[in-house]
Design a protein around this motif. Structure first.
Motif, short mmCIF file in Angstrom:
data_model
loop_
_atom_site.label_atom_id
_atom_site.label_comp_id
_atom_site.label_asym_id
_atom_site.label_seq_id
_atom_site.Cartn_x
_atom_site.Cartn_y
_atom_site.Cartn_z
N LYS A 509 -3.32 -6.76 3.57
CA LYS A 509 -2.09 -6.41 2.84
C LYS A 509 -1.40 -5.19 3.44
N TYR A 510 -2.22 -4.20 3.88
CA TYR A 510 -1.63 -3.05 4.56
C TYR A 510 -0.91 -3.48 5.84
N GLN A 511 -1.53 -4.40 6.56
CA GLN A 511 -0.92 -4.88 7.80
C GLN A 511 0.37 -5.64 7.52
N GLN A 512 0.39 -6.45 6.46
CA GLN A 512 1.59 -7.23 6.12
C GLN A 512 2.75 -6.33 5.67
N THR A 513 2.41 -5.22 5.06
CA THR A 513 3.46 -4.32 4.56
C THR A 513 3.78 -3.21 5.55
N LYS A 514 3.31 -3.36 6.79
CA LYS A 514 3.63 -2.44 7.90
C LYS A 514 3.03 -1.05 7.71
N ARG A 515 2.04 -0.91 6.85
CA ARG A 515 1.36 0.38 6.68
C ARG A 515 0.17 0.40 7.64
N LEU A 516 0.47 0.53 8.91
CA LEU A 516 -0.52 0.29 9.95
C LEU A 516 -1.58 1.38 10.02
N ASP A 517 -1.21 2.63 9.71
CA ASP A 517 -2.22 3.70 9.71
C ASP A 517 -3.28 3.43 8.64
N ASP A 518 -2.81 3.00 7.45
CA ASP A 518 -3.76 2.68 6.38
C ASP A 518 -4.62 1.47 6.78
N ALA A 519 -3.97 0.49 7.39
CA ALA A 519 -4.72 -0.70 7.83
C ALA A 519 -5.77 -0.33 8.86
N GLN A 520 -5.41 0.54 9.80
CA GLN A 520 -6.35 0.94 10.84
C GLN A 520 -7.56 1.68 10.25
#
Length: 552
Positions: A509-520
């Protein structure tokens, strides 16, 4: 299309008595002008009838050819009498008839006009207008209050009230009336000089120049205040707000364009432009000290939950008399079109009626929600400015009506103790009410309160229930919190597989919403948690690749 300003979006602390008095004076004066013209017309009719019945009149019943128009005796004498220079106009028409080899008509017109003018009532409008062929200080003042038609006076007063009411509140009634007098003389003298230079000596009348002066004064005092405009275009009607400085630029530019492109249009754009210039000059020279506190009158947003007073609606009501005839015509055309459509497409209309009804219900619900949305926005903006008392004023009535956004915002204030005494139990209550109505963030916040034991006894089962509902609604923070509970066995038995599942869903979900730092960050933690699960590691590697590609 109709588009006009009907009021300034400011706090009217008291009734603008002088503004209303000027409006009443303009209406009364034009009423007297109209009555006077009616008496003049009756006198013309009686004079022509008497001449036609007497031997003196000869062929008095005959008409006149003026340009492309045929005028009766009554129309001809009125046409001459209402001219700025009746005697000169009479001579011009008589000479024109003689040139057309109709000397008898010229003599008949002279005789009829002399008989009419001998006992004709004084033409009131001529006593009031500004005679630009000479220095006419009285006419400079009286012409501001005289008009040529009901439409002219009504629309001038709509614009006048929109700007002048605020100017009066800033200056006070005495200085306000002094400004009007100053504008009238300033516009009149400048207009006289320009008219002689341009060889356009026709008289002028109307409040438009003063209105432009009031607009300039308004913008000088309150450049960022909003002016509310009403519009009507075909089947659409409504209001919107525009900054005063933009309104001034628009009207000055519009008048300047027409003055340059249509100088003979019959509208005195010179008076409009000079009015704006003199209004600004009066503000700069005489009222600079008042500008510093004038901005306190500005109401940047309208509280849509409060009903406007009759005074703020005055201009829109006045405008309705001018709009009504066109509205009736438009309504007739619309009804006719609907009847023809139903007659020819009745079956198709029946088939699509459910969709029309559904669309109408959606429209109604959105319209009903608009005041709530705007009041909620006022509350949020007050929070951003740390004006918590103002925020509570806007949000608490909405929360009492179970508006989920207001419930959540108030819960945050009580949970953090921002502007209120910290009350975590109250925050839990508000979060719960918002969560019951489907507010995702409130569900997540309620889960956090249960997980931490804030305002309620610690309860991991209820926390998990709240987190799951928020995560299913697409909130990655809730999925992350669920994973943490399952990984560490907080209040329940640890379940690493469920933890991996929820960490993975949070990362996706983080990746889909472009929150890439959180996703990483989630991916790095997930790699360590899933070290003994090769199948999961393959998914993690794929997810990590997606995040890296998006970042590059």
């Amino acid at each position: 299309m109709f588009l006009f300003p009907y009021r300034a979006q400011i706090k009217l602390h008291k009734i603008p008595i002088a503004t209303i008095a000027v409006a009443i004076a303009c209406l009364l004066i034009y009423f007297l002008q109209q009555r006077n013209e009616a008496r003049v017309a009756v006198h013309a009719k009686n004079t022509c009838a008497q001449l036609a019945a007497s031997s003196e009149g000869g062929s008095a019943a005959e008409g006149y050819r003026v340009g492309k128009s045929d005028l009766s005796c009554e129309q001809a004498v009125l046409h001459i009498y209402f001219d700025p220079d009746p005697e000169k106009h009479l001579v011009w028409h008589a000479d024109d008839m003689i040139r057309a080899v109709d000397a008898s008509a010229a003599e008949r017109l002279r005789m009829q006009y002399r008989a009419f003018a001998e006992h004709a009532p004084v033409f009131l409008t001529a006593r009031l207008w500004h005679d630009r062929s000479r220095f006419d200080p009285v006419g400079m003042l009286t012409s501001s209050f005289a008009h040529v038609s009901w439409e002219h006076v009504i629309f001038n007063l709509i614009f006048f009230f929109a700007f002048a009411a605020a100017v009066e509140l800033i200056l006070g009634p005495v200085l306000f009336l002094g400004a009007i007098i100053g504008l009238s003389f300033g516009i009149g003298m400048f207009d006289t000089a320009i008219s002689r230079w341009a060889d356009d000596l026709d008289p002028t009348l109307g409040l438009s120049g003063v209105v432009m002066g009031m607009l300039a004064l308004f913008v000088y005092f309150l450049p960022h205040a909003k002016i509310r405009f009403a519009f009507w275009f075909l089947l659409s009607a409504g209001t919107f707000a525009v900054p005063a400085w933009f309104v001034a630029i628009w009207y000055v530019a519009w008048n300047l364009f027409y003055q340059m492109s249509q100088p003979q249009s019959g509208i005195n754009f010179v008076a409009h432009l000079s009015g704006a210039a003199f209004g600004l000059a009066i503000g700069l020279v005489f009222f600079r000290a008042k500008r510093s506190w004038a901005k306190e009158l500005v109401l940047e947003k309208v509280d849509l939950t409060q009903e406007e007073t009759w005074l703020t609606k005055l201009n829109f009501i006045a405008a309705s008399s001018a709009i009504l005839p066109l509205f009736v015509i438009a309504t007739f055309v619309l009804v006719t079109a609907v009847v023809l459509f139903v007659k020819n497409f009745g079956v198709q209309l029946l088939l699509i009626s459910p969709a029309i009804a559904a669309g109408y219900q959606i429209y109604r619900s959105r319209q009903a929600d608009r005041p709530k949305r705007e009041r909620y926005q006022l509350g949020i903006e007050a929070i951003d400015r740390h004006e918590y008392e103002q925020a509570l004023k806007h949000l608490e009535p909405l929360a009492q009506a179970n508006d989920t956004r207001a419930l959540y915002a108030l819960a945050q204030l009580y949970a953090a103790g921002s502007g209120v005494l910290r009350d975590e139990s109250k925050a839990v209550e508000l979060y719960a009410r918002a969560a019951e109505r489907g507010h995702t963030a409130a569900r997540y916040a309620l889960g956090a309160m249960y997980a931490d034991g804030r305002g309620v006894p610690r309860n991991s089962v209820k926390a998990i229930d709240c987190y799951e509902k928020a995560a299913e609604a697409g909130m990655p923070e809730a999925a992350n919190s669920l994973a943490y509970i399952y990984e560490n066995g907080i209040g329940i038995s640890a379940d690493r597989e469920k933890a991996i599942e929820w960490y993975y869903r949070a990362a996706v979900k983080y990746q889909q919403t472009k929150r890439l730092d959180d996703a990483q960050a989630i991916i790095h933690h997930l790699e360590s948690v899933a070290a003994r699960y090769p199948a999961v590691l393959g998914l993690v590697t794929k997810l990590k690749t997606l995040v890296t590609v998006r970042r590059s």
